[in-house]
Design an enzyme around this catalytic site. Structure first.
Site, PDB file in Angstrom:
ATOM      1  CB  SER A 111      -0.963  -0.048   1.191  1.00 42.88           C
ATOM      2  OG  SER A 111      -1.879   1.009   1.156  1.00 42.88           O
ATOM      3  CG  ASP A 156      -3.008   3.998  -1.331  1.00 44.78           C
ATOM      4  OD1 ASP A 156      -3.758   3.918  -2.319  1.00 44.78           O
ATOM      5  OD2 ASP A 156      -3.133   3.272  -0.327  1.00 44.78           O
ATOM      6  CG  ASP A 204      -3.061  -0.741  -2.176  1.00 47.08           C
ATOM      7  OD1 ASP A 204      -3.137   0.458  -1.820  1.00 47.08           O
ATOM      8  OD2 ASP A 204      -3.610  -1.669  -1.539  1.00 47.08           O
ATOM      9  CG  ASP A 244      -6.300   0.616  -0.510  1.00 43.53           C
ATOM     10  OD1 ASP A 244      -5.548   1.625  -0.480  1.00 43.53           O
ATOM     11  OD2 ASP A 244      -6.296  -0.260   0.384  1.00 43.53           O
TER      12      ASP A 244
END
Length: 453
Positions: free
Chosen positions: A104, A241, A243, A245
């Site tokens: 992340s 960010d 990843d 999400d």
């Protein structure tokens, strides 16, 4: 031994905690718990595997796919894609489970492995515990025609983009947007879907080299995005960010619009269109009190949860609610996704600008953020937060002084000897004063030295 799974899968330094051997063991265990134990149709289980562009993701993905296929699971390798894309594709393909390899917003040397159950759902603690327990048992080792196969999921990104475009209430023609992809998993699909939606797109932070993910860009470093929005005269900027999400935004003047403000804008819009289930938004206890005040005035109630998107998701599932999220930018549209989706959130936010003709700055005035001060008090006994009488009296006095104009939240860290003191008030000075006073009480009453005497 401490629990291997944390709040969001297994995460740590790649080749430190997270080795190829551990990745393979996790995959072999997941093949049993999420695959064979839950697949009753007599066919080989199927799994979707995706990753963000960290260099270590290459060997970790190889280890995961080897562990799965050697355990009799067919693998669909989706390559570099956002976490929410992996979750969506598990459901779209009707796969038995999915694996996302990402850390992340963490720096590039870290990595992580998280699993999704059938339908793209995050795993509850008991299922994670079952995977961890399975790791100490003998792996399933089929032979011959029963071993799993690995194939490239060639249209994975296209499926995800088509899905996102299908959620839009209005096209984005006339909207200029700057996208900061954090040199992460959204670097390919986020610019593409915004262009396909009709937006004029300027892209920064979309040149991943395996080592620059989150490095001075993305949702944890909004400076470059603010500069680009002002430079190009954009209507808004969107920051992902690593990843993708989560989503934070900046308005045309370069002012940050956080997750609470984004949720307020979208909740009010959904209510006006009759699409907000039960007129409820799910948010965590860390959301600004201004959000609750604004939504109350709009006829929307808030269901509060503990900090963490997994708790937001649980409350949404239990109550059948369709919008929730966190101040950090994890926003969950249950009608379209099973997890926070930064690309989806950015699209919906931009669509509100296009649909209403109002700038983001004006839309964000739907709520007034109260000054919020957070102090991390270190070296204290976090377990005694709820039992110390002197501290309880100090909190009660602070709450009485604030009345309806603010609030106090004391939250122990889940892993460290830290107590987080959060105070919101009508003005910055009051918030600082009360927070500092409560932090002093925490230090005096919960100091570890006193506990050891």
């Amino acid at each position: 031994m401490s629990r291997l799974f944390g709040t969001d899968g297994v995460r740590g330094l790649a080749n430190g905690l997270l080795t190829a051997e551990l990745a393979m063991q996790l995959a072999q265990a997941a093949a049993v718990v999420l695959g064979h134990d839950r697949n009753s149709n007599g066919t080989r289980p199927r799994a979707v595997v995706a990753r963000d562009p960290r260099a270590s993701g290459e060997f970790i993905a190889a280890a995961v796919e080897a562990g799965l296929s050697s355990s009799g699971v067919d693998v669909y390798d989706a390559g570099v894609l956002p976490t929410p894309a992996a979750a969506y594709l598990v459901a779209d393909l009707d796969a038995d489970f999915g694996v996302m390899i990402s850390a992340s917003h963490n720096p590039a040397p870290d990595n992580g492995i998280k699993f999704f159950a059938r339908g793209g759902q995050k795993l509850p603690d008991d299922v994670e515990d079952a995977i961890e327990a399975q790791m100490s048992k003998e792996a399933v080792r089929p032979v011959g025609a029963d071993v799993g196969r690995i194939q490239r999921f060639s249209d994975a990104e296209d499926r995800y983009i088509v899905h996102l475009l299908g959620t839009l209430p209005h096209n984005l023609e006339g909207i200029r947007v700057v996208l900061d992809c954090a040199h992460g998993a959204a670097s390919g699909c986020s610019p593409q879907v915004f262009k396909d939606a009709g937006a004029d797109v300027i892209v920064i932070g979309a040149e991943p080299d395996g080592h620059n993910i989150n490095d001075g860009v993305g949702s944890t470093h909004l400076g470059p995005l603010k500069e680009a929005v002002l430079k190009y005269g954009a209507n808004l900027g969107i920051a992902h960010d690593g990843d993708a999400d989560r989503c934070l935004a900046v308005d045309h003047e370069g002012t940050e619009v956080d997750g609470d403000q984004i949720m307020a804008i979208l909740a009010v819009a959904l209510k006006k269109s009759g699409k907000l289930k039960d007129d409820v938004l799910v948010a965590t206890v860390m959301s600004n009190l201004g959000l609750k005040i604004a939504l109350r005035q709009a006829g929307i109630s808030i269901r509060e949860t503990a900090v963490g998107d997994r708790y937001v998701l649980e409350e949404m599932r239990d109550g059948g609610f369709n919008l929730g999220g966190e101040q950090s930018g994890h926003v969950i549209f249950a009608d379209y996704a099973t997890t926070g989706d930064g690309v989806l959130t950015g699209l919906q936010l931009a669509a509100q600008i296009a649909l209403t003709g109002k700038p983001l700055k004006e839309l964000a005035t739907v709520m007034t953020k109260l000054p919020q001060v957070l102090i991390n008090v270190k070296g204290v006994d976090r377990t005694r937060v709820g039992s110390n009488e002197v501290l309880a009296q100090a909190v009660a006095a602070a709450e009485a002084a604030l009345g309806d104009t603010g609030r106090v939240l004391l939250r122990p860290s889940g892993t460290e000897p830290v107590v987080r003191v959060m105070v919101e008030a009508a003005d910055e000075d009051t918030a600082h004063s009360i927070a500092e006073h409560l932090a002093q009480v925490v230090r005096a009453e919960l100091a570890l030295e006193l506990v050891s005497e």
